[in-house]
Design a protein around this motif. Sequence first.
Motif, PDB file in Angstrom:
ATOM      1  N   ILE A  18     110.268 -21.578  27.577  1.00 41.31           N
ATOM      2  CA  ILE A  18     110.471 -22.495  28.943  1.00 41.31           C
ATOM      3  C   ILE A  18     108.901 -22.781  29.393  1.00 41.31           C
ATOM      4  O   ILE A  18     109.134 -24.101  29.793  1.00 41.31           O
ATOM      5  CB  ILE A  18     110.943 -21.306  30.331  1.00 41.31           C
ATOM      6  N   TRP A  51     110.392 -16.662  36.855  1.00 39.47           N
ATOM      7  CA  TRP A  51     111.486 -17.156  35.737  1.00 39.47           C
ATOM      8  C   TRP A  51     113.185 -16.283  36.002  1.00 39.47           C
ATOM      9  O   TRP A  51     114.143 -15.922  35.868  1.00 39.47           O
ATOM     10  CB  TRP A  51     112.009 -18.245  35.507  1.00 39.47           C
ATOM     11  N   THR A 109     120.654 -20.309  30.690  1.00 37.96           N
ATOM     12  CA  THR A 109     120.477 -19.865  30.822  1.00 37.96           C
ATOM     13  C   THR A 109     122.380 -19.241  30.973  1.00 37.96           C
ATOM     14  O   THR A 109     123.227 -18.656  30.866  1.00 37.96           O
ATOM     15  CB  THR A 109     120.810 -20.180  32.147  1.00 37.96           C
ATOM     16  N   LYS A 144     112.808 -30.359  31.838  1.00 41.42           N
ATOM     17  CA  LYS A 144     112.873 -28.992  31.288  1.00 41.42           C
ATOM     18  C   LYS A 144     113.816 -28.709  32.267  1.00 41.42           C
ATOM     19  O   LYS A 144     114.459 -27.007  31.697  1.00 41.42           O
ATOM     20  CB  LYS A 144     111.573 -28.937  32.314  1.00 41.42           C
ATOM     21  N   GLU A 178     116.550 -25.643  30.765  1.00 38.41           N
ATOM     22  CA  GLU A 178     116.343 -24.008  31.133  1.00 38.41           C
ATOM     23  C   GLU A 178     117.895 -23.755  31.355  1.00 38.41           C
ATOM     24  O   GLU A 178     118.761 -23.006  31.867  1.00 38.41           O
ATOM     25  CB  GLU A 178     116.123 -24.332  32.889  1.00 38.41           C
TER      26      GLU A 178
END
Length: 297
Positions: free
Chosen positions: A193, A238, A210, A202, A206
């Motif tokens: 990350i 995060w 996820t 970015k 992510e």
Amino acid sequence: MQSMAKGVQEYLSRREVPTGIYCTIHPNIELVKYKRPVSNEQDLLGDTELTPDGFQLTTDSFCSQCALEGIYQEQLGSRAEKSANYNYLKNSKHGKYKIFKSQSLVGKKSLWKATFDSFKVTIQEEQEILNQSRRIARDFVENQRAFNVVFTGKAGRGKSHLAMAILQDINEKLKDNKKSCLFINTSELVREIKISWNYDDKKHEEERLTDLMRTVDYLVIDDLGTEASFQDKQAGDWIQAIIYNVFNVREGNTIITTNLQGSELKRAYNSKIISRILENSKGNIIKFDGITDKRMN
């Protein structure tokens, strides 16, 4: 052709809004945003902000030299290629089988050699832990019922080894059943990350990670609560968010390994996260007590 290109360039220049920010690739070029007529439809430019003269302003900023060099086209092509590969991995039998080796974040590559047979047994407690791990794998494969597993104990006791061994066993035995496995080490997740924070896409990275953790059939989250995961507050926040979002959707088939005991986990994580982790784990909280330090062997 040249006159057409010149006309397009002049049209775009009239729509430019300087940002005061300069390109990281071409430091002498100021980034600009573009004005366009108001539209209710969302497009690739991500229009959201309104200008004083009633136009929409693109969310993204652009460098004219990057555009000339085709960098944005390369980024879009790369993103499209990643999306196509990701869809293949998620939706096809062979793709799901390959998720384990191609998408896992393992850390030490030697962990890929971890199997039940390679787990060294020298005392009775280690044999019992191995037997319980084989039983967990068998329950996942044969019964295919949804439940969670927690491996807890001091570092170096073989928790990651046996969690990997369980996934190796499941991935091979269920490869014709369109089942997917994923191994995620939290320190590697933080590192991944952090790397993505240096790039424009970015958010895409992510969301990809996820979504993968939320949707795979069998998931290992390794070394949850390690000190390395919380050295950076932004990364720690995060991790807290992603763990909750993952468990908020998953109904089982998740293995957690951690060096922390119950009270330590409660101090490190939001109570809702702990509740989700312990849900459906009755009878499958395995304490690696009395186990020798495998790193010393």
